[in-house]
Design an enzyme around this catalytic site. Structure first.
Site, PDB file in Angstrom:
ATOM      1  N   HIS A   1       1.157  -1.046   0.027  1.00 23.62           N
ATOM      2  CA  HIS A   1      -0.066  -0.108  -0.180  1.00 23.62           C
ATOM      3  C   HIS A   1       0.725   1.263   0.027  1.00 23.62           C
ATOM      4  CE1 HIS A   1       0.984  -0.247   4.095  1.00 23.62           C
ATOM      5  NE2 HIS A   1       0.463   1.289   4.310  1.00 23.62           N
TER       6      HIS A   1
HETATM    7  C1  UD1 Z   1      -2.473   5.756   5.558  1.00 24.30           C
HETATM    8  C2  UD1 Z   1      -1.317   6.052   6.238  1.00 24.30           C
HETATM    9  C3  UD1 Z   1      -0.351   5.130   6.433  1.00 24.30           C
HETATM   10  C4  UD1 Z   1      -0.780   3.668   6.768  1.00 24.30           C
HETATM   11  C5  UD1 Z   1      -1.750   3.078   6.092  1.00 24.30           C
HETATM   12  C6  UD1 Z   1      -2.545   2.146   6.560  1.00 24.30           C
HETATM   13  C7  UD1 Z   1      -0.713   8.497   6.117  1.00 24.30           C
HETATM   14  C8  UD1 Z   1      -0.056   9.589   5.296  1.00 24.30           C
HETATM   15  N1  UD1 Z   1      -0.682   7.291   5.634  1.00 24.30           N
HETATM   16  O1  UD1 Z   1      -2.212   5.700   4.309  1.00 24.30           O
HETATM   17  O2  UD1 Z   1       1.052   5.398   6.946  1.00 24.30           O
HETATM   18  O3  UD1 Z   1       0.444   2.839   6.394  1.00 24.30           O
HETATM   19  O4  UD1 Z   1      -2.853   4.360   6.389  1.00 24.30           O
HETATM   20  O5  UD1 Z   1      -3.511   1.798   5.719  1.00 24.30           O
HETATM   21  O6  UD1 Z   1      -1.456   8.955   6.985  1.00 24.30           O
HETATM   22  N2  UD1 Z   1      -9.598   4.554   1.603  1.00 24.30           N
HETATM   23  C9  UD1 Z   1     -10.809   3.771   1.516  1.00 24.30           C
HETATM   24  N3  UD1 Z   1     -11.243   3.708   2.799  1.00 24.30           N
HETATM   25  C10 UD1 Z   1     -10.871   3.881   3.823  1.00 24.30           C
HETATM   26  C11 UD1 Z   1      -9.684   4.566   3.786  1.00 24.30           C
HETATM   27  C12 UD1 Z   1      -9.095   5.049   2.759  1.00 24.30           C
HETATM   28  O7  UD1 Z   1     -11.277   3.327   0.467  1.00 24.30           O
HETATM   29  O8  UD1 Z   1     -11.469   3.386   5.141  1.00 24.30           O
HETATM   30  C13 UD1 Z   1      -8.886   4.740   0.371  1.00 24.30           C
HETATM   31  C14 UD1 Z   1      -9.414   6.384  -0.165  1.00 24.30           C
HETATM   32  O9  UD1 Z   1      -9.486   6.156  -1.510  1.00 24.30           O
HETATM   33  C15 UD1 Z   1      -8.280   7.173   0.065  1.00 24.30           C
HETATM   34  C16 UD1 Z   1      -6.922   6.119  -0.031  1.00 24.30           C
HETATM   35  O10 UD1 Z   1      -7.413   4.776   0.382  1.00 24.30           O
HETATM   36  O11 UD1 Z   1      -7.958   8.306  -0.928  1.00 24.30           O
HETATM   37  C17 UD1 Z   1      -5.883   6.105   0.833  1.00 24.30           C
HETATM   38  O12 UD1 Z   1      -6.014   6.569   2.234  1.00 24.30           O
HETATM   39  P1  UD1 Z   1      -5.435   7.568   3.205  1.00 24.30           P
HETATM   40  O13 UD1 Z   1      -5.677   7.481   4.505  1.00 24.30           O
HETATM   41  O14 UD1 Z   1      -5.026   8.882   2.508  1.00 24.30           O
HETATM   42  O15 UD1 Z   1      -3.707   6.846   3.119  1.00 24.30           O
HETATM   43  P2  UD1 Z   1      -3.418   5.211   3.191  1.00 24.30           P
HETATM   44  O16 UD1 Z   1      -2.784   4.970   1.975  1.00 24.30           O
HETATM   45  O17 UD1 Z   1      -4.422   4.583   3.649  1.00 24.30           O
END
Ligand code: UD1
Length: 373
Positions: free
Chosen positions: A205
């Protein structure tokens, strides 16, 4: 004493669970739980509250997804009035996600002390968003709880006074140990028709691995080659799923559901809960990942782990564990995977203080620090 505890994203939940449980054991401590909502899906958040028996949040900020600036700003905007209303004695943040840094910043600007659990870890790679979050959070926190000796060294080298640093062990391992009986009873292996040590687990991820479609394609093709030797279970993070879909998951030969033969192929699925995932990892022959937490969990479980990154902020998982940091080059990953599959994994004791009691030590330190108030 009122302690506001912040969670936001998946890797926060297993860190806060044992802390809240420990705080609740002390009558004069009132823990308040704030969930920023950075992760909001049942599979990324809700299931973890259930599996880890975390009480429902006292406050939900519902910030959701967004760019780094938007996510950080929304947490700050929505948390500020809560902290002004509650006026806690302390704000506790864990890990290195955007919610961690945003909450710490909000608190210090209101002159509320901050405790950072999992402080001092450094990858040395400032292109990682988490590295920036770690640097900022540590620079403004009052109590820095470190999981491994490198954390103390890094903080001292950055000029942090020694009296702010407390080496307490690893709260993530508290969760692993506290729920060992539960995950040991998970039926995930039967459900997926897997046998003990007869499969590998993969997770991807990190933006550096998944946001660029060429890199991601290279990694997926490599997993498919390894999966000709033994099946790979691949729970797919929503960030990764989006990109796989955009490059035509089917065209890459990837599809959701069990592989056509149970003895090989990549089994893609949605993210799975904590207990099922721990059971999968504990029984795997090999783990391939770019996660930080999984490097630590495989260390304690004695499962060979190949970290598909150029660096790690958790060097003890390499020196005291089964972790090898090998980058994202397909040829190297294949060579390392084949080597791991033909080598007996070493049996090592867990790193110092990764014993399931870190949260007790943290709460003890905090009670001493706040004695008499
Ligand atoms: C975040 C953390 C990362 C951690 C990871 C674990 C930061 C900068 N990054 O990254 O350190 O290792 O979480 O998972 O804080 N999304 C969903 N459902 C959710 C949450 C997210 O579909 O419940 C999708 C959305 O499209 C979102 C993307 O995942 O845009 C990324 O989510 P985001 O929280 O921005 O970062 P992660 O890649 O999850």
């Amino acid at each position: 004493m009122k302690f506001v505890n912040i969670v936001g994203a998946r890797p926060n939940f297993m860190k806060i669970a044992p802390l809240i449980r420990e705080m609740r054991r002390h009558n004069h401590l009132t823990p308040i739980l704030v969930h920023t909502g950075q992760h909001y899906d049942v599979k990324m958040a809700g299931q973890f509250f259930e599996d880890l028996q975390i009480p429902l949040p006292d406050v939900s900020l519902d910030v959701g997804s967004g760019t780094h600036a938007v996510q950080t700003a929304e947490v700050m905007k929505r948390l500020e009035p809560i902290l002004e209303r509650e006026r806690p004695d302390l704000v506790v943040v864990v890990g290195d996600v955007n919610s961690t840094m945003a909450a710490a910043l909000t608190a210090v600007k209101l002159h509320i002390p901050v405790a950072h659990v999992e402080a001092g870890l450094r990858s040395g790679d400032r292109s990682m968003p988490e590295e920036i979050n770690r640097l900022v959070t540590d620079a403004i926190s009052d109590y820095l709880f470190v999981t491994e000796e490198s954390g103390r060294r890094n903080l001292l080298a950055e000029g942090v006074p020694e009296k702010k640093i407390f080496f307490v062990g690893n709260v993530m391992i508290d969760s692993l140990e506290a729920s060992r009986r539960l995950w040991a009873n998970s039926s995930i292996l039967e459900r997926l028709h897997l046998s003990k040590a007869g499969y590998a687990v993969a997770t991807l991820h990190r933006p550096s691995n998944v946001d660029d479609s060429v890199t991601l394609k290279g990694l997926i093709t490599t997993l498919q080659v390894i999966a000709e030797r033994l099946p790979i279970v691949f729970p797919i993070h929503p960030r990764t799923k989006k990109i796989i879909e955009s490059i035509g998951g089917m065209a890459q030969g990837l599809y959701f559901g069990p592989p056509p033969t149970p003895t090989r192929g990549v089994h893609c699925m949605d993210p799975i809960g904590y207990l099922d995932f721990m059971s999968l990892v504990a029984n795997a022959r090999l783990v391939l990942t770019d996660s930080g937490g999984i490097q630590e969990e495989t260390t304690v479980l004695g499962i060979p782990c190949l970290t598909l990154r150029e660096n790690t902020e958790r060097p003890i998982t390499v020196t005291h564990g089964t972790n090898r940091v090998i980058g994202a080059d397909p040829k190297r990953i294949l060579d390392e995977a084949m080597l791991a599959l033909t080598t007996v994994p070493p049996s090592l004791p867990p790193p110092p203080m990764w014993d399931g009691h870190a949260s007790e030590r943290i709460v003890k330190v905090l009670r001493e620090q706040f004695r008499g108030r």
